[in-house]
Design an enzyme around this catalytic site. Structure first.
Site, PDB file in Angstrom:
ATOM      1  N   HIS A 108       0.848  -1.202   0.000  1.00  0.00           N
ATOM      2  CA  HIS A 108       0.000   0.000   0.000  1.00  0.00           C
ATOM      3  C   HIS A 108       0.885   1.254   0.000  1.00  0.00           C
ATOM      4  O   HIS A 108       0.712   2.177   0.808  1.00  0.00           O
ATOM      5  CB  HIS A 108      -0.902  -0.003   1.242  1.00  0.00           C
ATOM      6  N   THR A 144      -2.618   2.626  -4.858  1.00  0.00           N
ATOM      7  CA  THR A 144      -2.796   3.074  -3.474  1.00  0.00           C
ATOM      8  C   THR A 144      -3.571   4.392  -3.424  1.00  0.00           C
ATOM      9  O   THR A 144      -3.220   5.362  -4.098  1.00  0.00           O
ATOM     10  CB  THR A 144      -1.415   3.285  -2.828  1.00  0.00           C
ATOM     11  N   GLU A 145      -4.643   4.403  -2.626  1.00  0.00           N
ATOM     12  CA  GLU A 145      -5.471   5.598  -2.425  1.00  0.00           C
ATOM     13  C   GLU A 145      -6.001   6.182  -3.736  1.00  0.00           C
ATOM     14  O   GLU A 145      -6.251   7.380  -3.847  1.00  0.00           O
ATOM     15  CB  GLU A 145      -4.683   6.671  -1.655  1.00  0.00           C
ATOM     16  N   LEU A 146      -6.167   5.310  -4.735  1.00  0.00           N
ATOM     17  CA  LEU A 146      -6.597   5.711  -6.076  1.00  0.00           C
ATOM     18  C   LEU A 146      -5.716   6.812  -6.669  1.00  0.00           C
ATOM     19  O   LEU A 146      -6.187   7.643  -7.466  1.00  0.00           O
ATOM     20  CB  LEU A 146      -8.070   6.149  -6.093  1.00  0.00           C
ATOM     21  N   TRP A 296      -8.214   9.742  -4.125  1.00  0.00           N
ATOM     22  CA  TRP A 296      -9.564   9.826  -3.560  1.00  0.00           C
ATOM     23  C   TRP A 296      -9.558  10.474  -2.170  1.00  0.00           C
ATOM     24  O   TRP A 296     -10.564  10.431  -1.476  1.00  0.00           O
ATOM     25  CB  TRP A 296     -10.255   8.469  -3.556  1.00  0.00           C
TER      26      TRP A 296
END
Length: 390
Positions: A108, A144-146, A296
């Site tokens: 991640h 990761t985290e869009l 995001w």
């Protein structure tokens, strides 16, 4: 017709213990075993196990119900160590054929921003994890985290993926709708699915907000919101921890999820589709150009949650500065420790943004302040450098 594409992110970081300057050169135990066990077992009880039971029951009850997950490597390892029943329940979901598992970086991390080779290594690690445990070869990528831009689309298409997920940010879409399949500007065949952030955040963030004018959100009300929407699919992307952890059971979140599919599927033309099924069923409605990084996170939908101040930038640069020496050392445990330090949460804890996003940042931060997080992190990095010299 209304197609619903449900995607859930499953993630837990390895939280660090308090590590001061007197530990440098003496202690290589960076991670808080007790805290990580407590958090995982708490979230397993409140979220993962009951949420997986709900999903399993929905699959059994509704032939057309489907969804997708991405489980990070750091969450997977903690399932193995602290909550094996959770891993068993995800394997059971995989066996139904109604669940798709997506690919991301194993740790991640934000490695795509700093080192493409390390990024590719972590993606391959995550891909192997999915194949070995869930018997699927991922066809769709979510970073990761869009975190996304044109360059990521091109890189992941070259790696063989047929689709990638991103945030349906207003400044990217303009007049376009997030409810259609698109083609990234830099890709030839790859498809892009965009999160409908309003409808997703109505559940993930606003569901229990009693000051919100739409509170309470019932399954019937939400189904009525969805019904008139035009497009290929309504992409509802959210953290899986929404169910039972961020939104507690007493808010009615599990009851909401249990009832929603039945109400959606009352119309014979409505359906639930996995990400792969959406991109297989629809041709792109246009091209999306994203030259700058989006995510995001927060109201800005940019990288400022992890790179918004000098502490965060310095910490990230210092981590990746060690890469060649770490890999040349040939020590698997040292490499694993270094990679666990890449997890984006560590840099999120250093965020000094407050205002509209402050409550969210404070909720997830185990430190008293972002400065404490930075000092703790840099002490651990100093110990990594000491280990490299031994």
């Amino acid at each position: 017709m209304t197609n619903i594409c449900l995607y859930f992110q499953v993630h837990q970081p390895f939280r660090m213990r308090k590590y001061n300057v007197f530990d440098i050169g003496r202690n290589t135990n960076y991670f808080d075993e007790q805290k990580n066990r407590e958090v995982m077992q708490k979230v397993a009880k409140k979220c993962y196990l009951p949420a997986n039971r709900v999903i399993r029951n929905l699959i059994a009850r509704h032939e057309d119900f489907k969804c997708a997950y991405s489980i990070t490597g750091t969450a997977f390892e903690q399932f193995q160590k602290y909550a094996p029943a959770v891993l068993d329940s995800f394997e059971e979901l995989a066996s139904t054929g109604a669940v798709e598992f997506l690919n991301e970086t194993y740790y991640h991390s934000l490695s795509f921003l700093h080192d493409k080779n390390e990024f590719a290594d972590q993606v391959r690690m995550h891909q192997r994890m999915i194949k070995e445990n869930f018997k699927q070869k991922p066809a769709v990528f979510r970073n990761t985290e869009l975190v996304y831009n044109n360059e990521l689309a091109k890189a992941t298409e070259d790696m063989g993926y047929k689709a990638v997920l991103a945030e349906g940010a207003d400044h990217v879409l303009g007049w376009k709708s997030p409810n259609y399949v698109y083609k990234p500007k830099t890709a030839k065949r790859m498809r892009l699915l965009l999160k409908n952030y309003k409808l997703s955040d109505d559940v993930a963030f606003r569901f229990s907000d009693k000051s919100w004018k739409e509170h309470p959100v019932t399954a019937q009300k939400y189904a009525d919101w969805i019904a008139p929407i035009l497009g290929d699919s309504i992409n509802l992307f959210m953290d899986y921890e929404t169910f039972g952890e961020h939104q507690w059971e007493d808010t009615g979140i599990f009851n909401f999820m249990q009832k929603l599919p039945e109400l959606v599927l009352q119309h014979p033309d409505n359906n639930f589709l996995t990400v792969s099924e959406v991109v297989d069923a629809y041709q792109p409605s246009g091209t999306i150009d994203v030259p700058h990084m989006i995510s995001w996170a927060d109201v800005e939908r940019d990288l400022s949650a992890w790179l918004g101040n000098a502490m965060q930038s310095n910490a990230l640069q210092e981590v990746y500065r060690l890469e060649k020496r770490i890999k040349d050392k040939g020590d698997p445990q040292l490499l694993h420790d270094w990679r666990r330090l890449q997890t984006s949460d560590h840099f999120y804890y250093m965020c000094t943004k407050w205002f509209a996003d402050g409550d969210v940042h404070k909720y997830f931060n185990p430190y008293e302040s972002p400065y404490d997080s930075y000092i703790n992190f840099m002490n651990v990095l100093d110990n990594l450098r000491w280990r490299l010299k031994q």
